[in-house]
Structure formats: C-alpha cells, structure tokens
Design a protein around this motif. Structure first.
Motif, mmCIF file in Angstrom:
data_model
loop_
_atom_site.group_PDB
_atom_site.id
_atom_site.type_symbol
_atom_site.label_atom_id
_atom_site.label_comp_id
_atom_site.label_asym_id
_atom_site.label_seq_id
_atom_site.Cartn_x
_atom_site.Cartn_y
_atom_site.Cartn_z
ATOM 1 N N GLN A 97 22.821 -14.108 -27.986
ATOM 2 C CA GLN A 97 22.476 -13.096 -26.973
ATOM 3 C C GLN A 97 20.995 -12.748 -27.037
ATOM 4 O OE1 GLN A 97 24.629 -9.450 -26.977
ATOM 5 N NE2 GLN A 97 26.620 -10.426 -26.932
ATOM 6 N N GLU A 100 18.926 -15.442 -25.526
ATOM 7 C CA GLU A 100 19.111 -15.389 -24.058
ATOM 8 C C GLU A 100 18.228 -14.305 -23.447
ATOM 9 O OE1 GLU A 100 23.896 -16.311 -23.944
ATOM 10 O OE2 GLU A 100 23.191 -14.393 -23.183
ATOM 11 N N TYR A 101 18.184 -13.162 -24.130
ATOM 12 C CA TYR A 101 17.392 -12.033 -23.617
ATOM 13 C C TYR A 101 15.925 -12.460 -23.476
ATOM 14 C CZ TYR A 101 15.622 -7.239 -23.176
ATOM 15 O OH TYR A 101 15.008 -6.095 -22.728
ATOM 16 N N GLY A 277 21.103 -7.703 -28.131
ATOM 17 C CA GLY A 277 22.150 -8.343 -28.950
ATOM 18 C C GLY A 277 23.147 -7.288 -29.376
ATOM 19 N N ASN A 280 29.444 -7.711 -31.979
ATOM 20 C CA ASN A 280 30.770 -7.979 -31.430
ATOM 21 C C ASN A 280 31.706 -8.300 -32.599
ATOM 22 O OD1 ASN A 280 33.033 -9.148 -30.331
ATOM 23 N ND2 ASN A 280 31.930 -10.549 -28.983
#
Ligand code: GLV
Length: 311
Positions: A97, A100-101, A277, A280
C-alpha cells in the motif's frame, strides 16, 4: 489458558486481531484498553499510541508488539519496561500500500494530471510539455522494507532512482547514498522526493529549509513517513516561493490535521489522513502469531526493534 493479550489502541476495537489469534491459537484471553481487568494477567501487549506509563503498569508483560511498522508512537513512552522485547508488525500488504501511495502521487505529478484536470474544467484542449521517464529522477529517503519496495517499483518503471539511508546499503538498480554528504547528493538529484524514514532523534525535523533548498527547482515532495520529519513553515515557504511544485502529505506534526492548518486549502498540497499504509490484521497477524508462539516456547523473536536506534 495462557496469559492475557492486551490490545492498547483507540483506532479500532481489535476484534479482527482477536479472531485471527483465536483461529490460530484457540481461545485467547483478549483484553481491550477500557477492559484490562487484573493487569498482572497481561503477558503480551499490542499497542498503537499507548498512553505513557500504561505498559509499565503490566508487571508480567513479556513482549510488546507495535501495531504499526513505525515504532516512534511506542518509544515516545519514556516509561516502557526495561528489557521487555519490542517487536513490530511486518506486513507485505502494508508495504505494498505504501509503495502504491508513492507511485500514485508521483505518476499523477509526472503525467501532469492536475494540469489536465484544470484544463478539462476550462474546456481546454491543451497539451502540456512532458519530461521523459528516464529524466525524472526519484529519491527515496529511508531504505528499510518500505523504502526498498518503493525504490524497486520506480526503478522497474524506468525512473532513475536513488535512495538514502543512515547506514550504507547496496541495492541492484538503485543508486544508494548514506550519511550527511550522501543526503545532500541524493536531494540535489531528486525531482520527486519520497520520505519513508523512521522517526528517530536523528531524523526529527530533518526536512528543513536547507533540505528543501537543496532539491532541484520544481521538485515534488511526498511524505508518507511521519509529520515530525517536516518543518511545516519551511515546506510552506518552499511551496510558496515556487521552489517546490507540490506536495502530497499523508502524515502531520499534529494528527488529525487541525482544521485551520494552511495545508488544507493550499493549492499545491494534497492531504490524506494517514492512510498510505493501513495495518490490516489479515496480513499483519501471521508474524505476530509466530512471535506469540515464540515467546511462549522461549524461542527467539522475529521483527524485533532496537529501542536505541529507534527502528
Ligand atoms: C503507520 O503509520 C505505521 O507505522 O505502520
């Protein structure tokens, strides 16, 4: 039943963690911050921004787990119990994540998407000059797991990519720099600068007026590490003078970002609420479960951090 697991966070209720633990370990004595019961039962603490001194009030705690990959929120507690190992989550999902950011904002800047959006609003068919990918230099500050993944993905797209870390690192396809001289060198060649440093005594406030002035004119800044790295006045001055072309900021000196902060309405700033991020439990729990088994069996732990270096 084994000792209790205390979940110290006000961001989420921890129920997904509890489920993940139960699926792997069977019934667990899972306590949340407002229902801690007898503190002497607590064997393992999972924490995100714990209140100072709380962890020290568990007399039998054997392991502290940071619920973030960053541990500054935990080390800010100056009464952590001595000698209790601290581990952090290591989460491929979170790492992905984060990169990706960085890719999202870098590509949006690189391909002038905000300019095209403005042209669309003005019903204008206007083609912008563009810079070749091979001439858009990327700099990544921090070459831990997240920084390496980010740098590798930019390099794979063909961007000339450099990285900086406190200690020397060698990465195929990435120009690496370290130390104070190395920092100036990497800054001077970063058209897009991405900050993923840990927040430590050495890195607090590192993004100051001098650092922004060392970046090439028109550079773009992406901060997905910690707000505490940035001198906000210096960043705003560098944006307002035109030296920097823009910034994407996910983290702030004060979170939530105060409603009257200049970043909210700044035409060159994109603000996101610390979501680059997200932790999770589905992807982060396997490493924590492995460590719960390790600590109970007296085996060495994985993903430990060194409180002295701060990461
Ligand atoms: C989030 O900021 C983390 O440290 O994982």
């Amino acid at each position: 039943m084994a000792g209790a697991i205390a979940y110290i966070s006000r961001d989420t209720d921890g129920q997904l963690w509890k489920k993940a633990f139960e699926a792997a370990l069977g019934p667990v004595d899972f306590r949340t911050i407002d229902h801690l019961g007898d503190k002497a039962d607590v064997e393992i603490v999972l924490a995100w921004k714990p209140p100072g001194g709380l962890i020290a009030s568990f007399p039998n705690v054997k392991m502290i787990v940071s619920l973030g990959m960053g541990v500054d929120h935990l080390l800010a507690d100056d009464r952590l119990p001595e000698g209790v190992p601290i581990t952090r989550i290591m989460d491929d999902g979170l790492v992905g994540q984060m990169s990706e950011y960085a890719l999202y904002w870098a590509l949006r800047h690189h391909r002038d998407i905000d300019k095209y959006a403005a042209s669309q609003r003005a019903r204008q068919w206007k083609v912008e000059d563009f810079i070749d990918t091979i001439h858009r230099r990327i700099g990544v500050l921090g070459l831990g797991t997240i920084g390496q993944d980010t740098a590798n993905k930019f390099a794979a797209l063909g961007f000339p990519t450099a990285g900086w870390s406190r200690t020397q690192k060698t990465l195929p396809g990435i120009k690496t720099f370290h130390g104070a001289d190395g920092l100036a060198q990497v800054l001077a060649q970063s058209d897009i600068l991405i900050n993923v440093l840990p927040l430590t005594r050495e890195t607090r406030g590192i993004m100051d007026a001098k650092v922004f002035a060392t970046l090439p004119k028109g550079a773009y800044f992406i901060n997905m590490a910690r707000g505490g790295h940035v001198n906000d006045e210096a960043l705003l001055a560098a944006l307002d003078s035109g030296h920097l072309s823009g910034a994407a900021l996910d983290v702030f000196n004060t979170e939530p970002l105060p409603a009257d902060h200049a970043y909210w309405n700044h035409p060159k700033v994109h603000v996101t609420p610390h979501i680059a991020g997200a932790t999770n439990p589905r992807t982060a729990s396997p490493g924590v479960i492995e460590n719960i088994r390790n600590i109970r069996a007296g085996r060495p732990l994985i993903n430990t951090i060194d409180p002295k270096s701060g990461y």
